[in-house]
Structure formats: structure tokens, C-alpha cells
Design a protein around this motif. Structure first.
Motif, PDB file in Angstrom:
ATOM      1  N   ARG A  51       0.874  -0.940   0.134  1.00 50.79           N
ATOM      2  CA  ARG A  51      -0.098  -0.085  -0.180  1.00 50.79           C
ATOM      3  C   ARG A  51       0.986   1.233  -0.030  1.00 50.79           C
ATOM      4  NH1 ARG A  51      -4.988   0.060   2.285  1.00 50.79           N
ATOM      5  NH2 ARG A  51      -4.494  -1.707   3.363  1.00 50.79           N
ATOM      6  N   CYS A  52       0.302   2.157  -0.892  1.00 54.45           N
ATOM      7  CA  CYS A  52       1.121   3.572  -0.813  1.00 54.45           C
ATOM      8  C   CYS A  52       0.639   4.111   0.543  1.00 54.45           C
ATOM      9  CB  CYS A  52       0.558   4.423  -1.965  1.00 54.45           C
ATOM     10  SG  CYS A  52       1.235   6.219  -1.764  1.00 54.45           S
ATOM     11  N   LEU A  53       1.683   4.564   1.504  1.00 50.62           N
ATOM     12  CA  LEU A  53       1.423   5.172   2.768  1.00 50.62           C
ATOM     13  C   LEU A  53       0.787   6.598   2.495  1.00 50.62           C
ATOM     14  CD1 LEU A  53       4.437   3.580   4.569  1.00 50.62           C
ATOM     15  CD2 LEU A  53       1.913   2.890   4.553  1.00 50.62           C
ATOM     16  N   ILE A  60       1.798   0.818  -4.142  1.00 52.14           N
ATOM     17  CA  ILE A  60       2.924   1.460  -4.746  1.00 52.14           C
ATOM     18  C   ILE A  60       3.009   1.728  -6.228  1.00 52.14           C
ATOM     19  CG2 ILE A  60       3.826   1.390  -2.514  1.00 52.14           C
ATOM     20  CD1 ILE A  60       5.869  -0.645  -3.585  1.00 52.14           C
ATOM     21  N   ASP A  61       2.669   0.265  -6.676  1.00 47.85           N
ATOM     22  CA  ASP A  61       2.725   0.423  -8.099  1.00 47.85           C
ATOM     23  C   ASP A  61       1.936   1.161  -8.975  1.00 47.85           C
ATOM     24  OD1 ASP A  61       4.128  -1.216 -10.341  1.00 47.85           O
ATOM     25  OD2 ASP A  61       2.120  -2.105 -10.802  1.00 47.85           O
ATOM     26  N   ASP A  62       0.921   1.698  -8.405  1.00 44.62           N
ATOM     27  CA  ASP A  62      -0.112   2.573  -9.060  1.00 44.62           C
ATOM     28  C   ASP A  62       0.208   4.172  -8.675  1.00 44.62           C
ATOM     29  OD1 ASP A  62      -1.145   0.466 -10.314  1.00 44.62           O
ATOM     30  OD2 ASP A  62      -2.716   0.269  -8.838  1.00 44.62           O
ATOM     31  N   SER A  63       0.880   4.273  -7.625  1.00 46.07           N
ATOM     32  CA  SER A  63       0.648   5.552  -6.923  1.00 46.07           C
ATOM     33  C   SER A  63       1.847   6.510  -7.404  1.00 46.07           C
ATOM     34  CB  SER A  63       1.125   5.475  -5.557  1.00 46.07           C
ATOM     35  OG  SER A  63       1.217   6.794  -4.801  1.00 46.07           O
ATOM     36  N   ALA A  65       2.988   9.051  -5.558  1.00 44.64           N
ATOM     37  CA  ALA A  65       3.565   9.892  -4.554  1.00 44.64           C
ATOM     38  C   ALA A  65       5.055   9.634  -4.499  1.00 44.64           C
ATOM     39  CB  ALA A  65       3.105   9.484  -3.187  1.00 44.64           C
ATOM     40  N   PRO A  66       5.823  10.572  -3.937  1.00 46.17           N
ATOM     41  CA  PRO A  66       7.359  10.315  -3.694  1.00 46.17           C
ATOM     42  C   PRO A  66       7.726   9.289  -2.852  1.00 46.17           C
ATOM     43  CG  PRO A  66       6.716  12.817  -3.503  1.00 46.17           C
ATOM     44  CD  PRO A  66       5.426  11.866  -3.606  1.00 46.17           C
ATOM     45  N   LEU A  67       6.883   9.014  -1.659  1.00 44.43           N
ATOM     46  CA  LEU A  67       7.145   7.786  -0.620  1.00 44.43           C
ATOM     47  C   LEU A  67       6.726   6.674  -1.391  1.00 44.43           C
ATOM     48  CD1 LEU A  67       7.814   6.820   1.800  1.00 44.43           C
ATOM     49  CD2 LEU A  67       5.619   6.808   2.499  1.00 44.43           C
ATOM     50  N   LEU A  71       9.655   3.825  -2.199  1.00 43.62           N
ATOM     51  CA  LEU A  71       9.388   2.056  -1.956  1.00 43.62           C
ATOM     52  C   LEU A  71       9.644   1.303  -3.043  1.00 43.62           C
ATOM     53  CD1 LEU A  71       6.275   2.338   0.453  1.00 43.62           C
ATOM     54  CD2 LEU A  71       8.597   1.942   1.225  1.00 43.62           C
ATOM     55  N   ARG A  72       9.117   1.803  -4.180  1.00 44.23           N
ATOM     56  CA  ARG A  72       9.447   0.893  -5.517  1.00 44.23           C
ATOM     57  C   ARG A  72      10.767   0.764  -5.840  1.00 44.23           C
ATOM     58  NH1 ARG A  72       5.185   4.274  -7.685  1.00 44.23           N
ATOM     59  NH2 ARG A  72       6.686   5.611  -8.795  1.00 44.23           N
TER      60      ARG A  72
END
Length: 163
Positions: A51-53, A60-63, A65-67, A71-72
Motif C-alpha cells: 500500500r502507498c502510505l 505503490i505500483d499505481d501511486s 507519491a514520492p514515498l 518504496l518501489r
């Protein structure tokens, strides 16, 4: 008899089929992708499990966001270093906790998350069944006096004058 032109209907049907297809916008930037296609596929699979936090409703594959980007990159770095998929996920899970997993484990801390909606639905259904099966409260009606009954008969047209 009017003959229908089938072509506009086919185009409309095709439009609805294409519009209903799930289009995933992957946020992977060109510089992030690994050259090894096998490792990249593993990284993408892991990215769909985390999950994108920041966004919280995206992997995180779809987001964008810098975080999520960090993570990727971390996942790819771990895979290049030789980690298995499970090891890479465990590494990020250890740093960010259960919340980073799109499918958190079923344990005593997450029972409410997993079983709460079903329990709430079950309790709601029981309540509705109880309310529907319960006898309706009938309010007591006072008996009419003889004068009131006669007056009601006159007002309702049941005065007895007509057969």
C-alpha cells in the motif's frame, strides 16, 4: 416496417465494453524499471501487494507519491541484491508495519478489520428480522359513547334511513 441500422448499435456496445475495462495507470517511471524482465515482473508483483502510505487506497505500483516511488526503488534494490519476494516484502513490512500490506495478515489484531463488516451486516440483518417479526403495538381505542356512535353514523351516512 422500419429497418434498424446495426452499425450505430455495435459502435455503442463496443464503447460500453471498452469503457468498462479496468485501465491501470502504472506510476512506474522509465528510469525505475529494471533491465531484467524477470526481476521487473517480480518487482511489479510485489508493488501491487504493498500500500502507498500517502494515498492509502493505491498500491505503490499505481501511486505517483514520492514515498511510493521510494518504496518501489527499495523493492527493486532488494531484488537486485538477491532477496526473494517474501524477503523484500518482509523487509518493508518490518519497517512500516501491517498497514503497508494491502492484505494484512489475519490475527487477533486484525480480526475487526477482517470480520467486522460481516459481523455488522449479520447484526443488522438480525435487527431487521426482529423488527419485522415483532407484533405491532396496537394503541387502545376508547369505546364510543352512544351519542358519538350515532353522530358518526350520521356523518358517515349510515343513519339507517337508507336500505
Amino acid at each position: 416496417m422500419r429497418r434498424w441500422n446495426v452499425l450505430p448499435l455495435l459502435i455503442l456496445a463496443l464503447f460500453f465494453v471498452v469503457a468498462s475495462l479496468p485501465f491501470r495507470a502504472h506510476a512506474i517511471e522509465p528510469g525505475e524499471a529494471l533491465e531484467d524482465a524477470g526481476l521487473e515482473a517480480r518487482a511489479r508483483d510485489i508493488g501491487r501487494q504493498l500500500r502507498c502510505l500517502v494515498c492509502q487506497n493505491q498500491s505503490i505500483d499505481d501511486s505517483d507519491a514520492p514515498l511510493a516511488r521510494d518504496l518501489r526503488r527499495l523493492v527493486r534494490k532488494r531484488l537486485v541484491a538477491g532477496d526473494t519476494d517474501r524477503d523484500a516484502i518482509a523487509y518493508i513490512h518490518a519497517r512500516y508495519g501491517d498497514f503497508v500490506l494491502l492484505r494484512p495478515p489475519v490475527d487477533e489484531r486484525t480480526w475487526l478489520l477482517w470480520f467486522g463488516p460481516a459481523a455488522a451486516l449479520f447484526v443488522t440483518l438480525l435487527f431487521l428480522l426482529w423488527r419485522l417479526r415483532r407484533p405491532r403495538a396496537i394503541s387502545p381505542v376508547e369505546a364510543l359513547s352512544v351519542e358519538d356512535a350515532a353522530r358518526a353514523d350520521v356523518l358517515l351516512g349510515d343513519g339507517g334511513d337508507e336500505p
